[in-house]
Design a protein around this motif. Structure first.
Motif, PDB file in Angstrom:
ATOM      1  N   ASP A  81       3.518   1.565  21.440  1.00  0.00           N
ATOM      2  CA  ASP A  81       3.123   1.728  20.050  1.00  0.00           C
ATOM      3  C   ASP A  81       4.045   2.742  19.376  1.00  0.00           C
ATOM      4  OD1 ASP A  81       1.550   0.867  18.013  1.00  0.00           O
ATOM      5  OD2 ASP A  81      -0.101   2.252  18.413  1.00  0.00           O
ATOM      6  N   LYS A  82       4.600   2.362  18.249  1.00  0.00           N
ATOM      7  CA  LYS A  82       5.541   3.212  17.513  1.00  0.00           C
ATOM      8  C   LYS A  82       5.121   3.252  16.054  1.00  0.00           C
ATOM      9  CE  LYS A  82       9.072   1.799  20.690  1.00  0.00           C
ATOM     10  NZ  LYS A  82      10.103   0.888  20.988  1.00  0.00           N
ATOM     11  N   GLY A  83       5.828   4.047  15.295  1.00  0.00           N
ATOM     12  CA  GLY A  83       5.585   4.109  13.863  1.00  0.00           C
ATOM     13  C   GLY A  83       5.929   2.799  13.185  1.00  0.00           C
ATOM     14  N   TRP A  84       5.369   2.579  12.000  1.00  0.00           N
ATOM     15  CA  TRP A  84       5.532   1.322  11.287  1.00  0.00           C
ATOM     16  C   TRP A  84       6.996   0.970  11.085  1.00  0.00           C
ATOM     17  CZ3 TRP A  84       7.747  -0.710   6.985  1.00  0.00           C
ATOM     18  CH2 TRP A  84       7.313  -1.976   6.593  1.00  0.00           C
ATOM     19  N   ASN A  85       7.810   1.905  10.584  1.00  0.00           N
ATOM     20  CA  ASN A  85       9.214   1.592  10.297  1.00  0.00           C
ATOM     21  C   ASN A  85       9.976   1.180  11.541  1.00  0.00           C
ATOM     22  OD1 ASN A  85       9.114   2.002   7.559  1.00  0.00           O
ATOM     23  ND2 ASN A  85       9.689   4.150   7.678  1.00  0.00           N
ATOM     24  N   ASP A 109       2.697  -8.344  20.480  1.00  0.00           N
ATOM     25  CA  ASP A 109       2.472  -6.993  19.960  1.00  0.00           C
ATOM     26  C   ASP A 109       1.694  -6.993  18.649  1.00  0.00           C
ATOM     27  OD1 ASP A 109       3.858  -6.014  22.140  1.00  0.00           O
ATOM     28  OD2 ASP A 109       5.675  -5.521  21.014  1.00  0.00           O
ATOM     29  N   LEU A 110       2.098  -7.860  17.727  1.00  0.00           N
ATOM     30  CA  LEU A 110       1.436  -7.869  16.418  1.00  0.00           C
ATOM     31  C   LEU A 110       0.013  -8.428  16.500  1.00  0.00           C
ATOM     32  CD1 LEU A 110       4.370  -8.879  14.033  1.00  0.00           C
ATOM     33  CD2 LEU A 110       3.352  -6.610  14.378  1.00  0.00           C
ATOM     34  N   ALA A 111      -0.196  -9.443  17.338  1.00  0.00           N
ATOM     35  CA  ALA A 111      -1.547 -10.003  17.480  1.00  0.00           C
ATOM     36  C   ALA A 111      -2.489  -8.961  18.083  1.00  0.00           C
ATOM     37  CB  ALA A 111      -1.513 -11.265  18.325  1.00  0.00           C
ATOM     38  N   ALA A 112      -1.997  -8.221  19.067  1.00  0.00           N
ATOM     39  CA  ALA A 112      -2.831  -7.178  19.682  1.00  0.00           C
ATOM     40  C   ALA A 112      -3.137  -6.078  18.671  1.00  0.00           C
ATOM     41  CB  ALA A 112      -2.124  -6.607  20.907  1.00  0.00           C
ATOM     42  N   ARG A 113      -2.129  -5.674  17.937  1.00  0.00           N
ATOM     43  CA  ARG A 113      -2.318  -4.629  16.933  1.00  0.00           C
ATOM     44  C   ARG A 113      -3.287  -5.104  15.843  1.00  0.00           C
ATOM     45  NH1 ARG A 113      -0.204   0.071  15.949  1.00  0.00           N
ATOM     46  NH2 ARG A 113      -0.243   0.871  13.840  1.00  0.00           N
ATOM     47  N   ASP A 114      -3.173  -6.365  15.461  1.00  0.00           N
ATOM     48  CA  ASP A 114      -4.056  -6.923  14.440  1.00  0.00           C
ATOM     49  C   ASP A 114      -5.510  -6.886  14.915  1.00  0.00           C
ATOM     50  OD1 ASP A 114      -4.759  -8.137  12.020  1.00  0.00           O
ATOM     51  OD2 ASP A 114      -4.519 -10.154  12.837  1.00  0.00           O
ATOM     52  N   GLU A 116      -6.809  -4.831  17.003  1.00  0.00           N
ATOM     53  CA  GLU A 116      -7.261  -3.447  17.174  1.00  0.00           C
ATOM     54  C   GLU A 116      -7.434  -2.709  15.844  1.00  0.00           C
ATOM     55  OE1 GLU A 116      -4.203  -1.788  19.608  1.00  0.00           O
ATOM     56  OE2 GLU A 116      -4.817  -2.936  21.373  1.00  0.00           O
ATOM     57  N   ARG A 117      -6.442  -2.816  14.982  1.00  0.00           N
ATOM     58  CA  ARG A 117      -6.424  -1.999  13.755  1.00  0.00           C
ATOM     59  C   ARG A 117      -6.153  -2.767  12.477  1.00  0.00           C
ATOM     60  NH1 ARG A 117      -2.089   2.140  16.209  1.00  0.00           N
ATOM     61  NH2 ARG A 117      -3.055   2.157  18.233  1.00  0.00           N
ATOM     62  N   GLY A 118      -5.729  -3.985  12.609  1.00  0.00           N
ATOM     63  CA  GLY A 118      -5.294  -4.736  11.445  1.00  0.00           C
ATOM     64  C   GLY A 118      -3.812  -4.520  11.205  1.00  0.00           C
ATOM     65  N   LEU A 119      -3.231  -5.352  10.390  1.00  0.00           N
ATOM     66  CA  LEU A 119      -1.798  -5.288  10.097  1.00  0.00           C
ATOM     67  C   LEU A 119      -1.572  -5.086   8.610  1.00  0.00           C
ATOM     68  CD1 LEU A 119      -0.501  -8.326  12.201  1.00  0.00           C
ATOM     69  CD2 LEU A 119      -0.320  -5.908  12.795  1.00  0.00           C
ATOM     70  N   SER A 120      -0.438  -4.484   8.311  1.00  0.00           N
ATOM     71  CA  SER A 120      -0.019  -4.382   6.912  1.00  0.00           C
ATOM     72  C   SER A 120       0.379  -5.773   6.436  1.00  0.00           C
ATOM     73  CB  SER A 120       1.182  -3.435   6.793  1.00  0.00           C
ATOM     74  OG  SER A 120       2.317  -4.030   7.409  1.00  0.00           O
ATOM     75  N   THR A 121       0.548  -5.931   5.159  1.00  0.00           N
ATOM     76  CA  THR A 121       0.955  -7.218   4.604  1.00  0.00           C
ATOM     77  C   THR A 121       2.284  -7.667   5.180  1.00  0.00           C
ATOM     78  OG1 THR A 121      -0.231  -6.716   2.562  1.00  0.00           O
ATOM     79  CG2 THR A 121       1.423  -8.463   2.460  1.00  0.00           C
ATOM     80  N   GLY A 122       3.238  -6.744   5.305  1.00  0.00           N
ATOM     81  CA  GLY A 122       4.552  -7.070   5.860  1.00  0.00           C
ATOM     82  C   GLY A 122       4.470  -7.539   7.302  1.00  0.00           C
ATOM     83  N   GLU A 123       3.613  -6.875   8.080  1.00  0.00           N
ATOM     84  CA  GLU A 123       3.469  -7.261   9.478  1.00  0.00           C
ATOM     85  C   GLU A 123       2.701  -8.581   9.623  1.00  0.00           C
ATOM     86  OE1 GLU A 123       3.781  -3.394  12.275  1.00  0.00           O
ATOM     87  OE2 GLU A 123       1.956  -3.500  11.050  1.00  0.00           O
ATOM     88  N   LYS A 124       1.759  -8.849   8.737  1.00  0.00           N
ATOM     89  CA  LYS A 124       1.065 -10.142   8.761  1.00  0.00           C
ATOM     90  C   LYS A 124       2.054 -11.272   8.510  1.00  0.00           C
ATOM     91  CE  LYS A 124      -3.505  -8.604   7.367  1.00  0.00           C
ATOM     92  NZ  LYS A 124      -4.519  -8.599   6.332  1.00  0.00           N
ATOM     93  N   LYS A 125       2.928 -11.051   7.547  1.00  0.00           N
ATOM     94  CA  LYS A 125       3.945 -12.048   7.234  1.00  0.00           C
ATOM     95  C   LYS A 125       4.899 -12.229   8.417  1.00  0.00           C
ATOM     96  CE  LYS A 125       7.442 -13.192   3.827  1.00  0.00           C
ATOM     97  NZ  LYS A 125       8.171 -12.791   2.634  1.00  0.00           N
ATOM     98  N   MET A 126       5.267 -11.125   9.070  1.00  0.00           N
ATOM     99  CA  MET A 126       6.157 -11.190  10.222  1.00  0.00           C
ATOM    100  C   MET A 126       5.494 -11.949  11.368  1.00  0.00           C
ATOM    101  SD  MET A 126       7.918  -8.112  12.356  1.00  0.00           S
ATOM    102  CE  MET A 126       9.088  -7.684  11.088  1.00  0.00           C
TER     103      MET A 126
END
Length: 159
Positions: A81-85, A109-114, A116-126
């Motif tokens: 797990d790292k910072g958003w940027n 990684d993004l599905a697990a993060r989603d 657990e905490r949800g994703l930002s709009t940019g990460e949802k698109k990614m």
């Protein structure tokens, strides 16, 4: 050089079929372009023939390679797990690599993060884009529907 009817993958848009090779003039400079019809939607991309290799456009993987990727999906470990940027930059590098296992890593990684905490709009698109890329190439390579590939990916990668 690709031919009309070839199935290829654009690293940021997924798999598609070259429908035509056309000449267009942009800013007074004529050039040839591949007209790429993407597999999962009605989008058509025009990719300059002389720069497609630089961009990372390549033929789709073989059936054997696709089956191997599906077998390896279970073993993909979640990244640190790292910072958003930093996470965003690293995920984009993985997607641009064109390596299907690296794209799968982004999905994991993004599905697990989603979950657990949800994703930002940019990460949802990614996440959506990474799924699209993986599903479209595996569907072509295995001659299956994108929906059936999506179910397999969902079962193997997502929480």
């Amino acid at each position: 050089m690709f031919q009309i009817g070839d199935k290829v993958v654009h690293p940021l848009h997924g798999a598609g079929v070259i429908e035509d090779i056309v000449e267009r003039t942009i800013d007074g400079v004529p050039a040839q372009y591949y007209a790429l019809k993407l597999a999962l939607d009605d989008t058509q991309l025009f990719i300059p023939t002389d720069t497609c290799e630089k961009v990372g456009v390549r033929p789709i993987c073989s059936r054997r390679q696709a089956e191997q990727v599906l077998r390896q999906l279970d073993g993909i470990q979640r990244g640190k797990d790292k910072g958003w940027n930093q996470r965003y930059r690293e995920n984009m590098l993985h997607i641009r690599s064109g390596n299907l296992l690296e794209v799968a890593q982004v999905i994991r990684d993004l599905a697990a993060r989603d979950s657990e905490r949800g994703l930002s709009t940019g990460e949802k698109k990614m996440l959506l884009s990474a799924r699209h890329i993986l599903e479209s190439e595996l569907a072509f390579a295995l001659d299956r529907t994108p929906q059936s590939i999506a179910e397999i990916i969902e079962n193997k990668l997502c929480y």
